[in-house]
Design a protein around this motif. Structure first.
Motif, PDB file in Angstrom:
ATOM      1  N   CYS A 111      40.117  21.613 -38.387  1.00 10.80           N
ATOM      2  CA  CYS A 111      40.977  22.755 -37.955  1.00 10.80           C
ATOM      3  C   CYS A 111      42.382  22.209 -37.186  1.00 10.80           C
ATOM      4  CB  CYS A 111      40.157  23.536 -36.924  1.00 10.80           C
ATOM      5  SG  CYS A 111      40.893  24.948 -36.405  1.00 10.80           S
ATOM      6  N   TYR A 112      43.500  22.811 -37.541  1.00 14.77           N
ATOM      7  CA  TYR A 112      44.683  22.509 -36.807  1.00 14.77           C
ATOM      8  C   TYR A 112      45.276  23.555 -36.235  1.00 14.77           C
ATOM      9  CZ  TYR A 112      44.339  18.051 -39.714  1.00 14.77           C
ATOM     10  OH  TYR A 112      44.076  16.809 -40.070  1.00 14.77           O
ATOM     11  N   GLN A 113      45.819  23.205 -35.073  1.00 10.68           N
ATOM     12  CA  GLN A 113      46.775  24.174 -34.312  1.00 10.68           C
ATOM     13  C   GLN A 113      48.252  24.122 -34.992  1.00 10.68           C
ATOM     14  OE1 GLN A 113      48.219  25.436 -29.988  1.00 10.68           O
ATOM     15  NE2 GLN A 113      47.373  23.122 -30.152  1.00 10.68           N
ATOM     16  N   VAL A 213      41.839  20.167 -33.843  1.00 11.22           N
ATOM     17  CA  VAL A 213      41.015  20.631 -32.623  1.00 11.22           C
ATOM     18  C   VAL A 213      39.654  20.707 -33.299  1.00 11.22           C
ATOM     19  CG1 VAL A 213      42.980  21.795 -31.306  1.00 11.22           C
ATOM     20  CG2 VAL A 213      41.434  22.913 -33.140  1.00 11.22           C
ATOM     21  N   GLN A 214      38.787  20.279 -32.310  1.00 14.64           N
ATOM     22  CA  GLN A 214      37.380  20.469 -32.561  1.00 14.64           C
ATOM     23  C   GLN A 214      36.681  21.247 -31.583  1.00 14.64           C
ATOM     24  OE1 GLN A 214      35.146  16.449 -33.359  1.00 14.64           O
ATOM     25  NE2 GLN A 214      37.335  15.673 -33.590  1.00 14.64           N
ATOM     26  N   PRO A 215      35.560  22.037 -31.701  1.00 10.47           N
ATOM     27  CA  PRO A 215      35.028  22.886 -30.561  1.00 10.47           C
ATOM     28  C   PRO A 215      34.702  22.062 -29.326  1.00 10.47           C
ATOM     29  CG  PRO A 215      34.159  23.343 -32.793  1.00 10.47           C
ATOM     30  CD  PRO A 215      35.083  21.979 -33.108  1.00 10.47           C
ATOM     31  N   GLY A 216      34.948  22.749 -28.291  1.00  5.06           N
ATOM     32  CA  GLY A 216      34.439  21.965 -26.970  1.00  5.06           C
ATOM     33  C   GLY A 216      35.375  21.415 -26.126  1.00  5.06           C
ATOM     34  N   PRO A 217      35.324  21.045 -24.794  1.00  6.25           N
ATOM     35  CA  PRO A 217      36.179  20.762 -23.825  1.00  6.25           C
ATOM     36  C   PRO A 217      36.784  19.521 -24.599  1.00  6.25           C
ATOM     37  CG  PRO A 217      34.137  21.064 -22.710  1.00  6.25           C
ATOM     38  CD  PRO A 217      33.897  21.301 -24.358  1.00  6.25           C
ATOM     39  N   ASN A 218      38.320  19.594 -24.561  1.00  6.92           N
ATOM     40  CA  ASN A 218      38.890  18.051 -25.100  1.00  6.92           C
ATOM     41  C   ASN A 218      38.878  17.112 -23.585  1.00  6.92           C
ATOM     42  OD1 ASN A 218      41.129  16.251 -25.284  1.00  6.92           O
ATOM     43  ND2 ASN A 218      41.419  17.289 -27.240  1.00  6.92           N
ATOM     44  N   PRO A 219      38.380  15.928 -23.887  1.00 12.50           N
ATOM     45  CA  PRO A 219      38.224  15.143 -22.895  1.00 12.50           C
ATOM     46  C   PRO A 219      39.642  14.752 -22.157  1.00 12.50           C
ATOM     47  CG  PRO A 219      37.642  13.940 -24.821  1.00 12.50           C
ATOM     48  CD  PRO A 219      37.895  15.414 -25.366  1.00 12.50           C
ATOM     49  N   TRP A 241      46.585  24.939 -18.770  1.00  7.88           N
ATOM     50  CA  TRP A 241      46.352  24.700 -20.183  1.00  7.88           C
ATOM     51  C   TRP A 241      46.229  25.990 -20.734  1.00  7.88           C
ATOM     52  CZ3 TRP A 241      43.473  23.787 -15.734  1.00  7.88           C
ATOM     53  CH2 TRP A 241      42.411  24.358 -15.582  1.00  7.88           C
ATOM     54  N   TYR A 242      45.813  25.839 -21.999  1.00  5.12           N
ATOM     55  CA  TYR A 242      45.501  26.993 -22.911  1.00  5.12           C
ATOM     56  C   TYR A 242      44.178  26.597 -23.894  1.00  5.12           C
ATOM     57  CZ  TYR A 242      48.893  25.645 -26.572  1.00  5.12           C
ATOM     58  OH  TYR A 242      49.377  25.168 -27.618  1.00  5.12           O
ATOM     59  N   GLU A 243      43.394  27.656 -24.298  1.00  7.00           N
ATOM     60  CA  GLU A 243      42.625  27.245 -25.238  1.00  7.00           C
ATOM     61  C   GLU A 243      42.053  28.599 -25.855  1.00  7.00           C
ATOM     62  OE1 GLU A 243      39.880  26.197 -21.885  1.00  7.00           O
ATOM     63  OE2 GLU A 243      39.571  28.429 -21.210  1.00  7.00           O
ATOM     64  N   SER A 244      41.190  28.370 -26.883  1.00  4.37           N
ATOM     65  CA  SER A 244      40.939  29.465 -27.755  1.00  4.37           C
ATOM     66  C   SER A 244      39.563  29.888 -27.058  1.00  4.37           C
ATOM     67  CB  SER A 244      40.980  29.270 -29.198  1.00  4.37           C
ATOM     68  OG  SER A 244      39.962  28.538 -29.594  1.00  4.37           O
ATOM     69  N   TYR A 250      38.186  25.956 -28.392  1.00  8.17           N
ATOM     70  CA  TYR A 250      39.044  24.932 -28.671  1.00  8.17           C
ATOM     71  C   TYR A 250      40.005  24.566 -27.438  1.00  8.17           C
ATOM     72  CZ  TYR A 250      38.135  25.064 -33.676  1.00  8.17           C
ATOM     73  OH  TYR A 250      37.442  25.338 -34.907  1.00  8.17           O
ATOM     74  N   THR A 251      40.057  23.455 -26.824  1.00  8.84           N
ATOM     75  CA  THR A 251      41.364  23.048 -25.801  1.00  8.84           C
ATOM     76  C   THR A 251      42.637  22.969 -26.913  1.00  8.84           C
ATOM     77  OG1 THR A 251      39.755  21.868 -24.580  1.00  8.84           O
ATOM     78  CG2 THR A 251      42.131  21.641 -23.914  1.00  8.84           C
ATOM     79  N   LEU A 252      43.561  23.632 -26.419  1.00  8.58           N
ATOM     80  CA  LEU A 252      44.677  23.564 -27.503  1.00  8.58           C
ATOM     81  C   LEU A 252      45.934  23.193 -26.852  1.00  8.58           C
ATOM     82  CD1 LEU A 252      44.344  27.325 -28.811  1.00  8.58           C
ATOM     83  CD2 LEU A 252      43.745  25.242 -29.823  1.00  8.58           C
ATOM     84  N   GLY A 253      46.073  23.057 -25.410  1.00  9.55           N
ATOM     85  CA  GLY A 253      47.168  22.529 -25.002  1.00  9.55           C
ATOM     86  C   GLY A 253      47.252  22.082 -23.354  1.00  9.55           C
ATOM     87  N   VAL A 254      47.841  21.172 -22.986  1.00 13.67           N
ATOM     88  CA  VAL A 254      47.717  20.830 -21.662  1.00 13.67           C
ATOM     89  C   VAL A 254      49.078  20.464 -20.939  1.00 13.67           C
ATOM     90  CG1 VAL A 254      46.540  19.177 -19.838  1.00 13.67           C
ATOM     91  CG2 VAL A 254      45.451  19.818 -21.977  1.00 13.67           C
TER      92      VAL A 254
END
Ligand SMILES: Nc1ncnc2c1ncn2[C@@H]1O[C@H](COP(=O)(O)OP(=O)(O)O)[C@@H](O)[C@H]1O
Ligand SMILES: O=P(O)(O)O[C@H]1O[C@H](CO)[C@@H](O[C@H]2O[C@H](CO)[C@@H](O)[C@H](O)[C@H]2O)[C@H](O)[C@H]1O
Length: 515
Positions: A111-113, A213-219, A241-244, A250-254
């Motif tokens: 899955c890509y943002q 992106v993968q489901p779950g919090p991005n480290p 940050w933003y997420e879905s 998905y964590t999308l941006g920081v």
């Protein structure tokens, strides 16, 4: 121009770029955020031929070499509606990509943002950002382009981050209010495309938009927040940050402070090699910083001991990755049996009831993830009291600056669940040791003595700050260096085939060494 740092950024965007009132109304509209129902029918089929050609050319596209066979729309949000006026629109899409052959394990599709700019005519300076012009569907006749390259759309994204809250399936969040926006905070995409895409705002903030992106919090977010809680000043603390939230988290941006005047360790190392100067003091300081980060992570997050079957699983994982790597890069095959001996050596202590200490770690530590910057903290806003941007400080001279560590995402190719597991901290050290070797081999002529000195100094620095010398666990260090070199072979084969000889030389050396 805005009067103060706290101006309505919308008013600022409007004035700066001449975006009309009708268009900017969309900012409040977006607060009520909608899936663009009118856009959905036919959107993806009309974009598919464009994405099929464009995606594989992107550095961050992980599925290179496997033909794209289909797309699915995971979510779609209009951050700024297309066709709302003369200015551009901005679509936020999460797109599932099907490829053949399917990966042997894990998700059948990635899955890509995507942040797509949409406008009737593309200004000449955005020509390199063009993705294409759909022939049919809701965007027929409009230009679709990489939205992150458009400063107007990048400004909109920053403004959205300043106003936490939900936006359809997206959520914008921050640990506290953002400092006032300095004046003239122009966005520029970071020149070097890497695993993700980053935007720098006026040398004050950097926004990293995750791509695959993968489901779950991005480290990268999870660990940076933990380190901020622990008061570790070696890692820029996330500001927003933003997420879905749906259909998957998905964590999308920081967004983080941009470390002005800093330069990455990779460039500094190559410069030192070119100048024939040592890099041992920098390497020692970097070893100390790595230890500081590990100590803070171990204080803040769970640690475990990997004994018995868990230690065996460590070795099994390395074997598995080697199997897969040999499938992808058959040149590894002749070395495989000797490499496997290194992996078996770390399972052996498990049979004696011994084990390895494990904790959350960086997971992909190399010289490019270490930034050497001025010893004093840059101000949070980068602006002076009147809102004007601060001057970028000159990069520090060797020995006068300090290291920061960035990008806690781990190796992007690995499953998120695996990257979020506690692991022996030696794994990070092995990564950095590999990096000194990379630098020395990339330089012409190669300089293995330079690399050996840096490697020793780095371990000494780590031992000074943590009390534990990584060389005291030689089997573990060797196994992780081998595992990293195997990863690098696959990474280079996929992304930079010209660089393949660099990790292959390490494979040869590691296979020749006795266990
Ligand atoms: N906080 C920061 N300050 C200054 N530069 C940064 C910062 N964070 C990242 N960078 C720059 O951006 C580059 C890419 O960042 P990184 O987090 O490694 O992204 P990716 O996951 O795409 O590799 C880094 O190599 C560095 O040059
Ligand atoms: O920085 P990223 O998270 O995108 O990491 C990936 O790309 C790195 C290269 O940019 C790659 O690192 C390898 O090359 C580096 C030199 O360019 C070298 O210093 C590293 O030691 C070597 O591993 C990294 O492996 C990959 O995950």
């Amino acid at each position: 121009m805005p009067q103060s740092g706290t101006l309505s950024a919308l008013a600022y965007i409007r004035r700066l770029y001449g975006v009309g009132r009708e268009r900017t109304r969309s900012m409040s509209e977006t607060a009520a955020a909608r899936t663009p129902v009118g856009l959905l029918p036919g959107l993806l089929p009309s974009l598919a031929p464009l994405l099929r050609a464009w995606l594989p050319r992107q550095r961050w596209f992980a599925g290179k070499g496997r033909p794209v066979t289909g797309f699915s729309l995971v979510s779609a949000v209009e951050l700024l509606p297309p066709r709302g006026g003369n200015g551009p629109g901005l679509l936020h899409l999460l797109v599932g990509v099907d490829q053949r052959p399917e990966p042997p394990a894990g998700d059948p599709h990635d899955c890509y943002q995507l942040l797509l700019g949409v406008c009737p005519a593309l200004p000449p300076h955005l020509a390199p950002a063009l993705i294409g012009r759909p022939h049919g569907g809701p965007l027929a006749g409009l230009m679709v382009y990489e939205g992150l390259y458009d400063p107007r759309l990048a400004a909109l994204l920053l403004e959205r981050l300043r106003t936490p809250g939900p936006l359809g399936p997206l959520r914008f969040a921050s640990p506290g209010p953002l400092p006032p926006l300095p004046r003239a905070l122009t966005a520029r995409p970071l020149g070097t495309e890497q695993s993700n895409s980053s935007l720098v705002y006026g040398d004050t903030y950097i926004l990293k938009c995750f791509r695959r992106v993968q489901p779950g919090p991005n480290p990268d977010l999870e660990l940076s927040l933990a380190l901020a809680r622990a008061g570790c000043a070696r890692v820029p603390a996330p500001l927003a940050w933003y997420e879905s939230t749906a259909p998957h988290p998905y964590t999308l941006g920081v967004l983080q402070p941009y470390l002005r005047g800093s330069r990455d360790g990779w460039r500094l190392a190559l410069e030192a090699l070119a100048a024939g100067t040592p890099f041992t003091e920098e390497a020692r300081a970097l070893g100390r910083v790595t230890a500081e980060v590990h100590t803070a992570l171990a204080e803040e997050l769970p640690t475990v001991r990997l004994c018995g079957p868990r230690a065996e699983r460590l070795a099994a994982g390395m074997h598995r990755r080697l199997d897969e790597a040999v499938r992808q890069v058959p040149a590894l095959l002749p070395y495989a049996p000797r490499l496997r001996a290194a992996f078996d050596a770390i399972a052996a202590p498990a049979h004696r009831g011994l084990g390895w200490r494990a904790q959350r770690i960086h997971g992909d530590l190399h010289l490019g993830q270490a930034l050497y910057g001025p010893a004093t903290e840059p101000s949070a806003t980068g602006g002076s009291g009147d809102g004007s941007a601060a001057r970028t400080p000159a990069p520090p001279r060797p020995g006068t600056g300090r290291w920061s560590v960035i990008d806690f995402e781990g190796e992007p190719a690995r499953p998120l669940s695996e990257r979020r597991r506690p692991q022996p901290p030696v794994r990070d050290i092995a990564g950095m040791l590999r990096s000194f070797d990379y630098a020395a081999r990339t330089h012409r002529p190669g300089n293995p003595v330079w690399a050996e000195r840096c490697r020793a100094a780095y371990c000494e620095g780590y031992a000074q700050a943590s009390g534990a010398d990584p060389r005291a666990e030689p089997e573990l260090l060797r196994a992780y260096e081998t595992d990293k070199a195997v990863y690098e072979v696959v990474y280079e084969a996929r992304h930079r085939p010209d660089w393949l000889p660099v990790p292959m030389a390490a494979i040869e050396r590691l296979a020749a060494a006795s266990v």
